[in-house]
Design a protein around this motif. Sequence first.
Motif, mmCIF file in Angstrom:
data_model
loop_
_atom_site.group_PDB
_atom_site.id
_atom_site.type_symbol
_atom_site.label_atom_id
_atom_site.label_comp_id
_atom_site.label_asym_id
_atom_site.label_seq_id
_atom_site.Cartn_x
_atom_site.Cartn_y
_atom_site.Cartn_z
ATOM 1 N N HIS A 58 0.689 -1.102 0.020
ATOM 2 C CA HIS A 58 0.016 0.027 -0.090
ATOM 3 C C HIS A 58 0.803 1.135 -0.089
ATOM 4 O O HIS A 58 1.439 1.603 1.010
ATOM 5 C CB HIS A 58 -0.942 -0.110 1.208
ATOM 6 C CG HIS A 58 -1.843 1.179 1.189
ATOM 7 N ND1 HIS A 58 -3.060 0.833 2.086
ATOM 8 C CD2 HIS A 58 -2.104 2.320 0.712
ATOM 9 C CE1 HIS A 58 -3.863 2.050 1.871
ATOM 10 N NE2 HIS A 58 -3.121 2.770 0.999
ATOM 11 N N HIS A 60 1.494 5.162 -2.368
ATOM 12 C CA HIS A 60 1.004 6.235 -3.376
ATOM 13 C C HIS A 60 2.228 7.074 -3.742
ATOM 14 O O HIS A 60 2.439 8.139 -3.159
ATOM 15 C CB HIS A 60 -0.173 7.037 -2.774
ATOM 16 C CG HIS A 60 -1.133 6.321 -2.381
ATOM 17 N ND1 HIS A 60 -2.377 6.069 -2.989
ATOM 18 C CD2 HIS A 60 -1.536 5.946 -0.839
ATOM 19 C CE1 HIS A 60 -3.018 5.279 -2.252
ATOM 20 N NE2 HIS A 60 -2.699 5.332 -1.005
ATOM 21 N N LYS A 150 -9.241 -1.928 -6.021
ATOM 22 C CA LYS A 150 -9.310 -0.744 -5.181
ATOM 23 C C LYS A 150 -10.497 -0.089 -5.074
ATOM 24 O O LYS A 150 -10.751 0.519 -6.415
ATOM 25 C CB LYS A 150 -8.045 -0.182 -4.983
ATOM 26 C CG LYS A 150 -8.209 1.042 -4.039
ATOM 27 C CD LYS A 150 -7.982 0.802 -2.212
ATOM 28 C CE LYS A 150 -8.191 1.714 -1.585
ATOM 29 N NZ LYS A 150 -6.771 2.757 -1.393
ATOM 30 N N HIS A 239 -5.886 -0.079 5.578
ATOM 31 C CA HIS A 239 -5.569 0.770 6.700
ATOM 32 C C HIS A 239 -6.524 0.771 7.837
ATOM 33 O O HIS A 239 -7.397 1.904 8.258
ATOM 34 C CB HIS A 239 -5.182 2.424 6.128
ATOM 35 C CG HIS A 239 -6.333 3.074 5.288
ATOM 36 N ND1 HIS A 239 -7.460 3.008 5.336
ATOM 37 C CD2 HIS A 239 -5.912 3.535 4.131
ATOM 38 C CE1 HIS A 239 -8.133 3.320 4.285
ATOM 39 N NE2 HIS A 239 -7.057 3.790 3.636
ATOM 40 N N ASP A 315 0.886 2.973 3.554
ATOM 41 C CA ASP A 315 0.061 3.907 3.018
ATOM 42 C C ASP A 315 0.967 5.165 2.864
ATOM 43 O O ASP A 315 0.518 6.275 2.879
ATOM 44 C CB ASP A 315 -1.096 4.240 3.919
ATOM 45 C CG ASP A 315 -2.085 5.065 3.200
ATOM 46 O OD1 ASP A 315 -1.878 5.312 1.799
ATOM 47 O OD2 ASP A 315 -3.109 5.376 3.809
HETATM 48 ZN ZN LIG Z 1 -3.670 4.672 0.740
#
Ligand SMILES: [Zn+2]
Length: 471
Positions: A58, A60, A150, A239, A315
């Motif tokens: 996970h 970004h 997702k 998360h 994340d």
């Molecule tokens: Zn995320």
Amino acid sequence: MSVLIKGGRIVTAADDYVGDVFVDGERISLLGESLDVTADTVVDATGKLVLPGLVDPHTHLDMPFGGTTTIDDVTSGHTAAAFGGTTCHVDFCIQAHGQTFAEALGDWHAKRDGKAIIDMGFHIAVTDLSEPGRLEELATLPAQGITSYKLFMAYKGALMVDDETLFRTMEVAANTGALVMVHAENGDAIDVLVKEALAAGNTAPHFHALTRPPETEGEATNRAIQLARVAGAPLYVVHVSCKESVEPIQLAREKGWDVWGETCTQYFFVDYSFLERPNFEGAKYVYTPPPRAKENQDVLWNAVRTDTLSAISTDHCAFLWDGQKTLGKDDFSKIPNGGPGLENRLQMIHEFGARTGRISLNRMVELLATNPAKLFGLYPRKGTIAVGSDADIVVFDPEKKVTISAKTQHSKVDYNLYEGTEVTGTPETVLLRGQVLVDGDELVAEPGIGQFVRRAKFGEELRGARVELTA
Ligand SMILES: [Zn+2]
């Protein structure tokens, strides 16, 4: 090119023994006690842990969001990951409204082209199924190695999908061998609470948490679990931050349903009070779900120990405090949501999970590498140390003391969630497919070395031909 890693304590999800690892080319070819082989490179791992390269499910990188773009691109994000012992990750390719999935994947492949330092795959983030042909196209993605869908149940007016889109995607996944991932928060209720807070003049960072109460996460988690049950799709809740969402996952798993949950490093350490730090410092901790009341931290440790939660991700979604977070100086709802963490996951979970005895070293490896690899179609090529697996290996010095700080990190972001935290234990040498990426304080590898990984379908193993897929 061959590498011999001698005399280390080899720890996988299942095993813990002292031995040698012999790497021939890109894969592990021999494991044993005092191997009688010669190698081009010999690494003395006496007194060190030898761990599989970690998998972060996970992240970004280079993602447009909240009126700006995450500060770490593929190269800087991968550099941070490599120093942290992470050698493979799965990033989110976000479908823009109106886009085909092929167009979105083209955009995301362009971001990694020539820039990757570790291996990576993509989840597809479904935001818009309104155009003809989208559902059919979605069904073709698992065969291309994109084996997870997702959906955001929050961020109304941006990434959020309605329940019809969520449910239709689940039905596709049930037929195609994809794993459905949800960001579980009730975006409609949160949108109302945010508007009410702003109308009352409540603009400071801590209102980010007060407008996203834990019940909104619990409600959406339960909704996603029940809908996935109806559709017959496997579900992975990203998360998980609080008791309200741990409980429905625990119940589903007790019933034997195909439901898994992930939490992230920061939820063990950062609590609600961080958001109240003065002089806009609270904005550093504006990520979603928000930092929760401190009692949730024990709930999460218990959940990862008992396999109610099965993975710990980062994340990583980094925005500069000075220059990006400041977009929300006068309005918490305009603070770009996200925090950094790719570099410190292993250090923090080793220190406060394994060293304190909350979890075993085997369980640490399982949470940070093996389970993410298994759930996302990367195992056994990734996530373990075994003959035939990719030689993604972390030689970890369990005695070295490090003080975590933004001053010494490799991410481009200007702060660290764990600033000043002292840990004992850090990666020393990191290999990707037999090539040294990190040697002490030095990044040895050049951008371009990292490959795109076509992942196996949910529940299948990743074996056979190794094909680099280009955009
Ligand atoms: Zn995320």
